[in-house]
Scaffold this motif. Sequence first.
Motif, PDB file in Angstrom:
ATOM      1  N   PHE A  93      25.339 -31.115 -12.260  1.00 54.71           N
ATOM      2  CA  PHE A  93      26.756 -31.312 -12.534  1.00 54.71           C
ATOM      3  C   PHE A  93      27.466 -32.030 -11.409  1.00 54.71           C
ATOM      4  CE2 PHE A  93      27.746 -27.412 -10.187  1.00 54.71           C
ATOM      5  CZ  PHE A  93      29.088 -27.540  -9.834  1.00 54.71           C
ATOM      6  N   VAL A  94      28.495 -32.754 -11.841  1.00 53.53           N
ATOM      7  CA  VAL A  94      29.325 -33.562 -10.957  1.00 53.53           C
ATOM      8  C   VAL A  94      30.681 -32.893 -10.860  1.00 53.53           C
ATOM      9  CG1 VAL A  94      30.412 -35.825 -10.631  1.00 53.53           C
ATOM     10  CG2 VAL A  94      28.126 -35.658 -11.681  1.00 53.53           C
ATOM     11  N   ALA A  95      31.208 -32.742  -9.660  1.00 50.28           N
ATOM     12  CA  ALA A  95      32.563 -32.236  -9.472  1.00 50.28           C
ATOM     13  C   ALA A  95      33.464 -33.407  -9.094  1.00 50.28           C
ATOM     14  CB  ALA A  95      32.603 -31.172  -8.383  1.00 50.28           C
ATOM     15  N   ALA A  96      34.598 -33.527  -9.783  1.00 46.96           N
ATOM     16  CA  ALA A  96      35.592 -34.559  -9.499  1.00 46.96           C
ATOM     17  C   ALA A  96      36.825 -33.858  -8.938  1.00 46.96           C
ATOM     18  CB  ALA A  96      35.936 -35.337 -10.763  1.00 46.96           C
ATOM     19  N   VAL A  97      37.064 -34.012  -7.645  1.00 52.19           N
ATOM     20  CA  VAL A  97      38.069 -33.209  -6.951  1.00 52.19           C
ATOM     21  C   VAL A  97      39.246 -34.066  -6.516  1.00 52.19           C
ATOM     22  CG1 VAL A  97      38.504 -31.752  -4.935  1.00 52.19           C
ATOM     23  CG2 VAL A  97      36.319 -31.589  -6.133  1.00 52.19           C
ATOM     24  N   HIS A  98      40.439 -33.599  -6.868  1.00 50.32           N
ATOM     25  CA  HIS A  98      41.667 -34.176  -6.317  1.00 50.32           C
ATOM     26  C   HIS A  98      42.563 -33.030  -5.862  1.00 50.32           C
ATOM     27  CE1 HIS A  98      43.162 -33.267 -10.412  1.00 50.32           C
ATOM     28  NE2 HIS A  98      44.325 -33.097  -9.806  1.00 50.32           N
ATOM     29  N   GLY A  99      43.502 -33.316  -4.967  1.00 53.96           N
ATOM     30  CA  GLY A  99      44.377 -32.263  -4.472  1.00 53.96           C
ATOM     31  C   GLY A  99      43.581 -31.203  -3.742  1.00 53.96           C
ATOM     32  N   GLY A 100      44.065 -29.965  -3.825  1.00 53.12           N
ATOM     33  CA  GLY A 100      43.433 -28.886  -3.093  1.00 53.12           C
ATOM     34  C   GLY A 100      42.232 -28.280  -3.809  1.00 53.12           C
ATOM     35  N   ALA A 101      41.204 -27.984  -3.036  1.00 51.11           N
ATOM     36  CA  ALA A 101      40.062 -27.186  -3.486  1.00 51.11           C
ATOM     37  C   ALA A 101      39.968 -26.033  -2.491  1.00 51.11           C
ATOM     38  CB  ALA A 101      38.782 -28.010  -3.511  1.00 51.11           C
ATOM     39  N   ILE A 102      40.461 -24.881  -2.903  1.00 52.78           N
ATOM     40  CA  ILE A 102      40.685 -23.779  -1.971  1.00 52.78           C
ATOM     41  C   ILE A 102      39.871 -22.561  -2.404  1.00 52.78           C
ATOM     42  CG2 ILE A 102      42.443 -22.333  -0.875  1.00 52.78           C
ATOM     43  CD1 ILE A 102      44.528 -24.401  -1.822  1.00 52.78           C
ATOM     44  N   GLY A 103      39.266 -21.877  -1.452  1.00 49.93           N
ATOM     45  CA  GLY A 103      38.545 -20.650  -1.770  1.00 49.93           C
ATOM     46  C   GLY A 103      37.472 -20.891  -2.809  1.00 49.93           C
ATOM     47  N   ALA A 104      37.571 -20.179  -3.932  1.00 46.27           N
ATOM     48  CA  ALA A 104      36.590 -20.341  -5.001  1.00 46.27           C
ATOM     49  C   ALA A 104      36.561 -21.770  -5.514  1.00 46.27           C
ATOM     50  CB  ALA A 104      36.904 -19.369  -6.139  1.00 46.27           C
ATOM     51  N   SER A 118      38.825 -37.648  -4.448  1.00 46.93           N
ATOM     52  CA  SER A 118      39.851 -38.672  -4.270  1.00 46.93           C
ATOM     53  C   SER A 118      40.404 -38.601  -2.850  1.00 46.93           C
ATOM     54  CB  SER A 118      40.974 -38.498  -5.293  1.00 46.93           C
ATOM     55  OG  SER A 118      41.652 -37.275  -5.089  1.00 46.93           O
ATOM     56  N   GLU A 119      41.092 -39.665  -2.457  1.00 42.16           N
ATOM     57  CA  GLU A 119      41.593 -39.756  -1.091  1.00 42.16           C
ATOM     58  C   GLU A 119      42.602 -38.667  -0.754  1.00 42.16           C
ATOM     59  OE1 GLU A 119      41.196 -44.602  -0.520  1.00 42.16           O
ATOM     60  OE2 GLU A 119      42.959 -43.745  -1.514  1.00 42.16           O
ATOM     61  N   ASP A 120      43.230 -38.075  -1.774  1.00 43.12           N
ATOM     62  CA  ASP A 120      44.220 -37.023  -1.530  1.00 43.12           C
ATOM     63  C   ASP A 120      43.612 -35.626  -1.556  1.00 43.12           C
ATOM     64  OD1 ASP A 120      43.694 -36.919  -4.282  1.00 43.12           O
ATOM     65  OD2 ASP A 120      45.718 -36.264  -4.770  1.00 43.12           O
ATOM     66  N   ALA A 121      42.311 -35.528  -1.731  1.00 42.74           N
ATOM     67  CA  ALA A 121      41.660 -34.221  -1.853  1.00 42.74           C
ATOM     68  C   ALA A 121      41.506 -33.565  -0.478  1.00 42.74           C
ATOM     69  CB  ALA A 121      40.294 -34.356  -2.517  1.00 42.74           C
ATOM     70  N   GLY A 159      40.236 -32.782   5.151  1.00 40.44           N
ATOM     71  CA  GLY A 159      40.428 -33.789   4.129  1.00 40.44           C
ATOM     72  C   GLY A 159      39.111 -34.301   3.581  1.00 40.44           C
ATOM     73  N   ALA A 160      39.196 -34.903   2.399  1.00 39.95           N
ATOM     74  CA  ALA A 160      38.000 -35.428   1.753  1.00 39.95           C
ATOM     75  C   ALA A 160      37.337 -36.512   2.588  1.00 39.95           C
ATOM     76  CB  ALA A 160      38.364 -35.965   0.372  1.00 39.95           C
ATOM     77  N   ALA A 161      38.130 -37.259   3.367  1.00 38.62           N
ATOM     78  CA  ALA A 161      37.548 -38.316   4.186  1.00 38.62           C
ATOM     79  C   ALA A 161      36.550 -37.743   5.183  1.00 38.62           C
ATOM     80  CB  ALA A 161      38.651 -39.087   4.908  1.00 38.62           C
ATOM     81  N   GLN A 162      36.859 -36.567   5.744  1.00 39.06           N
ATOM     82  CA  GLN A 162      35.929 -35.942   6.688  1.00 39.06           C
ATOM     83  C   GLN A 162      34.665 -35.484   5.985  1.00 39.06           C
ATOM     84  OE1 GLN A 162      37.667 -32.937   9.179  1.00 39.06           O
ATOM     85  NE2 GLN A 162      35.739 -32.426  10.182  1.00 39.06           N
ATOM     86  N   VAL A 163      34.804 -34.940   4.782  1.00 39.08           N
ATOM     87  CA  VAL A 163      33.629 -34.524   4.009  1.00 39.08           C
ATOM     88  C   VAL A 163      32.769 -35.738   3.678  1.00 39.08           C
ATOM     89  CG1 VAL A 163      32.825 -33.343   1.934  1.00 39.08           C
ATOM     90  CG2 VAL A 163      34.916 -32.571   3.074  1.00 39.08           C
ATOM     91  N   ALA A 164      33.419 -36.855   3.340  1.00 35.32           N
ATOM     92  CA  ALA A 164      32.684 -38.075   3.033  1.00 35.32           C
ATOM     93  C   ALA A 164      31.934 -38.578   4.256  1.00 35.32           C
ATOM     94  CB  ALA A 164      33.643 -39.142   2.517  1.00 35.32           C
ATOM     95  N   THR A 165      32.548 -38.469   5.425  1.00 41.40           N
ATOM     96  CA  THR A 165      31.896 -38.898   6.659  1.00 41.40           C
ATOM     97  C   THR A 165      30.626 -38.093   6.912  1.00 41.40           C
ATOM     98  OG1 THR A 165      33.995 -39.573   7.638  1.00 41.40           O
ATOM     99  CG2 THR A 165      32.189 -39.135   9.155  1.00 41.40           C
TER     100      THR A 165
END
Length: 225
Positions: A93-104, A118-121, A159-165
């Motif tokens: 499965f693929v997760a498509a994340v925008h905005g906050g992904a918090i806790g669970a 997304s860049e705002d995630a 931020g998502a940019a750090q996760v991408a790095t």
Amino acid sequence: MSLRVSKQGRLVDMVLDRPPVNALDGETYDALARAFDDAEPEDVLVLRSAARHFCTGQDLAEHQADKTAEQAAADLRRGAAAVIAALRCRAPFVAAVHGGAIGAGALLACAADVLIASEDAWFGLPELQVGVTIGGAVAERTLGGPLTRRMLLTGERIGAAQVATLGGARLVARHELARTAQEAAQTIAGLEQPLVALARRTWGNDERESAAAAYEAEIEQFLSR
């Protein structure tokens, strides 16, 4: 419905839709667990959000001060079952994340085979701040051990940019998120299913099952403290 599930061919679209921020109640956890458990090995799932955030975790309104210890433990296991089902899902499965992904919400994202953000995630693990200790075994699959520990101990959001790095996510513009996730799912669906299934079992000595088992152990150790 707080989780809308539809299927076209091999692609299963799972849309979290519990306004305003996709906080998870017991029924939504149950629906997620069923969707992951019901997936066929040849399916490819996309988990995405129709709300302002991907998922802000547990709906704290469900936590009542007058609940017994047994009821609180049952609630915790009920929520964890959705994450465990995601890790043990027979389909990729693929997760498509925008905005906050918090806790669970962060754990569901980290349970994915492919994470598109997304860049705002952004991601947060406020478990210790709200009185629980679980989640590290799942989060470190995507975020790595040192960063996971720092997030859990300090409540730091990343931020998502750090996760991408770190290699944990593919970063895209917000308007490209749905299309990119769909394209990733279609690419996976075009592969030979037995090979995909074998790869998911054998990569990292079946690290998905290892993460699920470690997460279960975290839960039991927390409840027996």
